[in-house]
Motif scaffolding. Structure first.
Motif, PDB file in Angstrom:
ATOM      1  N   GLY A   1      13.047 -27.792  -5.495  1.00 16.38           N
ATOM      2  CA  GLY A   1      14.021 -27.256  -4.555  1.00 16.38           C
ATOM      3  C   GLY A   1      13.431 -26.656  -3.296  1.00 16.38           C
ATOM      4  N   LEU A   2      12.116 -26.821  -3.105  1.00 20.26           N
ATOM      5  CA  LEU A   2      11.493 -26.294  -1.870  1.00 20.26           C
ATOM      6  C   LEU A   2      11.800 -27.189  -0.678  1.00 20.26           C
ATOM      7  CD1 LEU A   2       7.994 -25.242  -3.291  1.00 20.26           C
ATOM      8  CD2 LEU A   2       9.933 -23.757  -2.716  1.00 20.26           C
TER       9      LEU A   2
ATOM     10  N   LEU B   1      20.897 -18.248  -3.898  1.00 18.56           N
ATOM     11  CA  LEU B   1      21.165 -19.459  -3.121  1.00 18.56           C
ATOM     12  C   LEU B   1      19.862 -20.192  -2.852  1.00 18.56           C
ATOM     13  CD1 LEU B   1      23.166 -21.166  -1.333  1.00 18.56           C
ATOM     14  CD2 LEU B   1      22.508 -19.667   0.569  1.00 18.56           C
ATOM     15  N   ASN B   2      19.848 -21.515  -3.078  1.00 18.64           N
ATOM     16  CA  ASN B   2      18.691 -22.327  -2.685  1.00 18.64           C
ATOM     17  C   ASN B   2      18.716 -22.502  -1.169  1.00 18.64           C
ATOM     18  OD1 ASN B   2      17.546 -25.137  -1.885  1.00 18.64           O
ATOM     19  ND2 ASN B   2      16.542 -24.619  -3.804  1.00 18.64           N
ATOM     20  N   ARG B   3      17.861 -21.749  -0.494  1.00 20.56           N
ATOM     21  CA  ARG B   3      17.911 -21.738   0.978  1.00 20.56           C
ATOM     22  C   ARG B   3      17.374 -23.011   1.616  1.00 20.56           C
ATOM     23  NH1 ARG B   3      18.141 -15.860   3.652  1.00 20.56           N
ATOM     24  NH2 ARG B   3      18.976 -14.723   1.873  1.00 20.56           N
ATOM     25  N   PRO B   4      16.344 -23.670   1.045  1.00 18.31           N
ATOM     26  CA  PRO B   4      15.902 -24.905   1.707  1.00 18.31           C
ATOM     27  C   PRO B   4      17.016 -25.956   1.824  1.00 18.31           C
ATOM     28  CG  PRO B   4      14.208 -24.130   0.224  1.00 18.31           C
ATOM     29  CD  PRO B   4      15.412 -23.266  -0.031  1.00 18.31           C
TER      30      PRO B   4
ATOM     31  N   GLY C   1      20.128 -26.839  10.304  1.00 16.86           N
ATOM     32  CA  GLY C   1      18.919 -26.024  10.229  1.00 16.86           C
ATOM     33  C   GLY C   1      19.218 -24.618   9.738  1.00 16.86           C
ATOM     34  N   ASP C   2      18.284 -23.733   9.998  1.00 13.33           N
ATOM     35  CA  ASP C   2      18.365 -22.366   9.470  1.00 13.33           C
ATOM     36  C   ASP C   2      19.346 -21.537  10.293  1.00 13.33           C
ATOM     37  OD1 ASP C   2      18.060 -19.846   8.491  1.00 13.33           O
ATOM     38  OD2 ASP C   2      15.881 -19.770   8.754  1.00 13.33           O
ATOM     39  N   LEU C   3      20.569 -21.444   9.809  1.00 14.07           N
ATOM     40  CA  LEU C   3      21.593 -20.691  10.531  1.00 14.07           C
ATOM     41  C   LEU C   3      21.510 -19.190  10.230  1.00 14.07           C
ATOM     42  CD1 LEU C   3      24.639 -23.129  10.166  1.00 14.07           C
ATOM     43  CD2 LEU C   3      22.824 -23.118  11.885  1.00 14.07           C
ATOM     44  N   PHE C   4      20.653 -18.801   9.279  1.00 13.98           N
ATOM     45  CA  PHE C   4      20.348 -17.367   9.133  1.00 13.98           C
ATOM     46  C   PHE C   4      19.620 -16.887  10.390  1.00 13.98           C
ATOM     47  CE2 PHE C   4      20.665 -18.456   4.617  1.00 13.98           C
ATOM     48  CZ  PHE C   4      21.289 -17.342   4.080  1.00 13.98           C
ATOM     49  N   ALA C   5      18.748 -17.746  10.911  1.00 10.87           N
ATOM     50  CA  ALA C   5      17.874 -17.347  12.014  1.00 10.87           C
ATOM     51  C   ALA C   5      18.545 -17.472  13.376  1.00 10.87           C
ATOM     52  CB  ALA C   5      16.594 -18.190  11.978  1.00 10.87           C
ATOM     53  N   GLY C   6      19.530 -18.351  13.481  1.00 11.48           N
ATOM     54  CA  GLY C   6      20.154 -18.559  14.782  1.00 11.48           C
ATOM     55  C   GLY C   6      21.069 -19.748  14.734  1.00 11.48           C
ATOM     56  N   ASP C   7      21.461 -20.212  15.888  1.00 12.15           N
ATOM     57  CA  ASP C   7      22.412 -21.310  15.941  1.00 12.15           C
ATOM     58  C   ASP C   7      21.746 -22.649  15.632  1.00 12.15           C
ATOM     59  OD1 ASP C   7      24.377 -19.521  16.380  1.00 12.15           O
ATOM     60  OD2 ASP C   7      24.637 -19.968  18.509  1.00 12.15           O
TER      61      ASP C   7
ATOM     62  N   ILE D   1      31.671 -25.255  -3.385  1.00  8.08           N
ATOM     63  CA  ILE D   1      32.262 -25.417  -2.073  1.00  8.08           C
ATOM     64  C   ILE D   1      32.200 -24.007  -1.476  1.00  8.08           C
ATOM     65  CG2 ILE D   1      34.386 -25.910  -0.818  1.00  8.08           C
ATOM     66  CD1 ILE D   1      35.199 -27.787  -3.080  1.00  8.08           C
ATOM     67  N   PRO D   2      31.542 -23.828  -0.329  1.00  6.69           N
ATOM     68  CA  PRO D   2      31.150 -24.762   0.715  1.00  6.69           C
ATOM     69  C   PRO D   2      29.690 -25.242   0.705  1.00  6.69           C
ATOM     70  CG  PRO D   2      31.012 -22.536   1.573  1.00  6.69           C
ATOM     71  CD  PRO D   2      31.377 -22.426   0.116  1.00  6.69           C
ATOM     72  N   GLY D   3      29.289 -25.950  -0.329  1.00 14.67           N
ATOM     73  CA  GLY D   3      28.016 -26.667  -0.242  1.00 14.67           C
ATOM     74  C   GLY D   3      26.783 -25.848  -0.505  1.00 14.67           C
ATOM     75  N   GLY D   4      26.867 -24.915  -1.457  1.00 16.36           N
ATOM     76  CA  GLY D   4      25.683 -24.147  -1.830  1.00 16.36           C
ATOM     77  C   GLY D   4      25.199 -24.541  -3.214  1.00 16.36           C
ATOM     78  N   LEU D   5      23.867 -24.628  -3.364  1.00 16.29           N
ATOM     79  CA  LEU D   5      23.273 -24.786  -4.688  1.00 16.29           C
ATOM     80  C   LEU D   5      22.717 -23.421  -5.085  1.00 16.29           C
ATOM     81  CD1 LEU D   5      22.283 -26.584  -7.073  1.00 16.29           C
ATOM     82  CD2 LEU D   5      20.144 -26.832  -5.801  1.00 16.29           C
ATOM     83  N   PHE D   6      23.238 -22.881  -6.181  1.00 16.26           N
ATOM     84  CA  PHE D   6      22.777 -21.589  -6.668  1.00 16.26           C
ATOM     85  C   PHE D   6      21.941 -21.799  -7.927  1.00 16.26           C
ATOM     86  CE2 PHE D   6      26.111 -20.411  -3.844  1.00 16.26           C
ATOM     87  CZ  PHE D   6      25.789 -19.126  -3.383  1.00 16.26           C
ATOM     88  N   VAL D   7      20.919 -20.957  -8.078  1.00 19.57           N
ATOM     89  CA  VAL D   7      19.980 -21.084  -9.194  1.00 19.57           C
ATOM     90  C   VAL D   7      19.899 -19.740  -9.915  1.00 19.57           C
ATOM     91  CG1 VAL D   7      17.617 -21.673  -9.842  1.00 19.57           C
ATOM     92  CG2 VAL D   7      18.660 -22.768  -7.840  1.00 19.57           C
ATOM     93  N   SER D   8      19.901 -19.809 -11.228  1.00 24.28           N
ATOM     94  CA  SER D   8      19.695 -18.614 -12.046  1.00 24.28           C
ATOM     95  C   SER D   8      18.520 -18.861 -12.984  1.00 24.28           C
ATOM     96  CB  SER D   8      20.950 -18.298 -12.867  1.00 24.28           C
ATOM     97  OG  SER D   8      20.675 -17.230 -13.772  1.00 24.28           O
ATOM     98  N   ASP D   9      17.684 -17.840 -13.175  1.00 27.29           N
ATOM     99  CA  ASP D   9      16.593 -17.947 -14.147  1.00 27.29           C
ATOM    100  C   ASP D   9      16.720 -16.929 -15.264  1.00 27.29           C
ATOM    101  OD1 ASP D   9      14.864 -20.144 -13.536  1.00 27.29           O
ATOM    102  OD2 ASP D   9      14.409 -19.139 -11.647  1.00 27.29           O
TER     103      ASP D   9
END
Lengths: 394, 92
Positions: A218-219, A148-151, A160-166, A132-140
Motif C-alpha cells: 500500500g505504499l 486511511l491509506n494515504r498513498p 495528488g496530495d490534497l492535504f498539502a495543497g490544491d 465512499i468517497p473512495g478511501g481505503l482504511f486499514v486496521s492492524d
C-alpha cells in the motif's frame, strides 16, 4: 464448504445456517438498520457488518461470539485535512461549463463503508475497509482503530496530495450512481483483493476509475486496466474511467482474476497485467453486478446476468446463473429452480458467493437462492427477505 | 441548567440515557454535546460527522429554533432552554 451464510440486507443482518441438512435463518440482527455488507473473518470467526445508518452515520459492527452480541465500532473516520475533488452526476440538466473549470474540493466524510476485507493468515488483526468517497482504511488491531491509506488517497489519479495543497494532476476518479441514495455522487471502493501468498500484494477496484494494484503493502499504487474496455468512452481502451462492478480472484490460483464490469465480464490469468473481455452477449451473459470464482480452479466463475444498464433487472422476466469452467471461452446457463416468469430481480455486486460446490445469491427483491451442485440446480431460501445487498459464506 | 430531549432512536445505542433527566451547562451546542458524550461515550459519533459537524440527517434545536451553525456548533444555549436532538424524517 461452509454451513453458514451471512446476508446484509436493507433491514439488518441475517444469518442462515445449515442444520441437519436444512438451511434455516436465525432472527435478524441489527433489526431495521441497513447493512450494506456482512462477512465472517475466516481467521478467527469474527462477524462483521457494515451499518448504513441513514441518520447516525456509517458504522462497523463486530461480533466475537458468533452473532450473540454485536458492538458498534465508530473509529473509522477521515483524518482532518482529507479532501477530494467533487464530481457531479452528469444529469441531463447538468451544465459542465457552468462551474469555473477549477477543481472544487470537499472535506471527506464517510458516506458508506462499502466493503470489508481480511488480511492474510500471517497478518492477524489486519483488516481493510473500502468507502465512499473512495478511501481505503486499514486496521492492524482487529478493527479497534483505522487509518486511511494515504498513498492511494493522495494518488496522482485523484489530483495528488490534497492535504498539502490544491490539485497538481487531473482527477481520474468519478462518481458512482450507487451513492445517489445519499444525495451524493462520489467514487467508491467496493472490491479489495489480498494476495493469499503475499501480504504486500493488494488490489482495489473503484467505481468509477478501475483496478489499482499495490505490490508494496500500500505504499505505492498503479492502475491495472490494460485490456479493459469502456464502450462509452471515445477511446474505450482508456487507462482510467473503467467501471468494475466487482473484482475478485481465485484463492488457490490468485493470478486468475475476474471482474463483472459495466461493459461485460473480464478475465485475467496473469494477475491483472492484462484483462480480456470474455462475456457472451448473444447468450445474455454480459451485464451484471456480482461475480464469484471457484476457490481452487481459477478458470471457473459464476455470474448472475441482468439486462443492460437501461433496465438493470433479470432478462425477459427469467432469472438464471451462468458458469464458465474454461476462463470464459464458453458459458453454461442454469435455470432449474429459479423463477422463469415475472422475475424482476437484480443481484447487487456483493450478493453472490461460492464455497466449494455451494453457490448462493440474493436479490433486491428479497429472494435468496442456493445451489449445492455448483450452480446447476437451485432451491429457494426465502422470498420475503428485505432487499439483499450482500451474500457471504461464513 | 438547560435540559436535553432526544429521539428515542438514540436510546437503542445509548440505553443509559433512557428515562434520564439530562442537563447540560449553558453554553455552546458543541459544549452541550461534549457533556452528553461524557454521560454516554460515543454519543457524538452518532450525531456528528468525521469533522465534528452535525450530520446531514440530524436536527438540533434550541427550544423551537433549529440551530444555525451546523459546522462549528457555536449557537448559544440559554440557561432555561431545552435542546432537542432528533432525526430528519426520511425513508419508508
Amino acid at each position: 464448504m461452509s454451513d453458514k451464510i451471512l446476508l446484509g440486507s436493507r433491514k439488518g443482518t441475517i444469518m442462515i445456517e445449515r442444520i441437519h441438512g436444512q438451511w434455516r435463518p436465525r432472527p435478524i440482527a441489527h433489526a431495521g438498520i441497513p447493512v450494506c455488507y456482512a462477512a465472517c473473518d475466516p481467521r478467527d470467526g469474527t462477524l462483521w457488518a457494515s451499518l448504513d445508518h441513514g441518520h447516525w452515520g456509517p458504522k462497523l459492527s463486530r461480533s466475537r461470539d458468533d452473532g450473540a452480541t454485536w458492538e458498534d465500532i465508530t473509529s473509522l473516520k477521515y483524518p482532518k485535512g482529507a479532501r477530494y475533488i467533487v464530481k457531479y452526476l452528469p444529469t441531463p440538466d447538468f451544465d459542465p461549463s457552468a462551474p469555473s473549470g477549477e477543481p472544487e474540493y470537499a472535506d471527506a466524510a464517510v458516506f458508506k463503508i462499502w466493503n470489508i476485507a481480511f488480511g492474510n493468515a500471517n497478518q492477524p488483526g489486519r483488516l481493510y475497509a473500502g468507502t465512499i468517497p473512495g478511501g481505503l482504511f486499514v486496521s492492524d488491531d482487529g478493527g479497534d482503530s483505522w487509518e486511511l491509506n494515504r498513498p492511494l488517497w493522495n494518488h496522482p489519479s485523484r489530483g495528488g496530495d490534497l492535504f498539502a495543497g490544491d490539485a497538481k494532476t487531473t482527477n481520474q476518479w468519478h462518481g458512482t450512481p450507487a451513492s445517489i441514495d445519499y444525495g451524493v455522487f462520489e467514487p467508491g471502493i467496493h472490491s479489495i483483493v489480498v494476495d493469499p501468498n503475499n501480504q504486500h500484494h493488494l488490489y482495489v477496484a473503484v467505481s468509477t476509475a478501475g483496478v489499482i494494484e499495490s505490490q508494496d503493502g500500500g505504499l505505492t499504487w498503479a492502475p491495472r486496466n490494460q485490456g479493459m474496455l469502456n464502450d462509452y468512452m471515445p477511446n474505450p481502451e482508456t487507462e482510467w474511467s473503467h467501471d468494475p462492478h466487482f473484482v475478485t480472484h481465485c484463492a488457490g490460483q490468485p493470478e486468475h482474476m475476474w471482474q463483472q464490469n459495466h461493459f461485460g465480464i473480464f478475465y485475467s490469468d496473469n494477475a491483472a497485467k492484462h484483462w480480456k473481455r470474455v462475456s457472451a452477449p448473444d447468450q445474455g451473459v454480459h451485464f451484471g453486478f456480482p461475480i464469484a470464482v471457484d476457490k481452487s480452479d481459477g478458470r471457473t466463475a459464476w455470474v448472475v446476468p441482468a439486462h443492460s444498464d437501461a433496465e438493470r433487472m433479470s432478462i425477459d422476466g427469467g432469472l438464471f446463473v451462468a458458469r464458465t469452467s474454461d476462463g470464459g471461452q464458453s458459458w453454461q446457463r442454469f435455470r432449474t429452480g429459479l423463477p422463469q416468469a415475472h422475475a424482476y430481480d437484480i443481484v447487487l455486486r456483493h450478493a453472490l458467493d461460492a464455497s466449494g460446490d455451494v453457490v448462493c445469491f440474493g436479490s433486491t427483491s428479497g429472494n435468496a437462492y442456493i445451489s449445492e451442485d455448483r450452480g446447476e440446480t437451485w432451491q429457494c431460501l426465502g422470498n420475503n427477505f428485505p432487499p439483499i445487498y450482500s451474500v457471504r459464506f461464513g | 441548567m438547560p435540559k436535553v430531549e432526544m429521539t428515542q432512536h438514540l436510546y437503542r445505542f445509548f440505553p443509559q440515557l433512557k428515562n434520564q433527566t439530562i442537563n447540560v451547562p449553558a453554553g455552546s451546542v458543541a459544549e452541550a454535546l461534549s457533556a452528553i458524550n461524557l454521560l454516554a461515550p460515543g454519543f457524538t459519533d452518532y450525531v456528528l460527522d468525521d469533522h465534528g459537524a452535525l450530520r446531514r440527517h440530524v436536527n438540533l434545536s434550541i427550544n423551537s429554533n433549529i440551530i444555525m451553525d451546523k459546522k462549528n456548533l457555536s449557537d448559544r444555549i440559554p440557561e432555561d432552554a431545552t435542546v432537542y436532538i432528533f432525526q430528519s424524517l426520511s425513508g419508508g
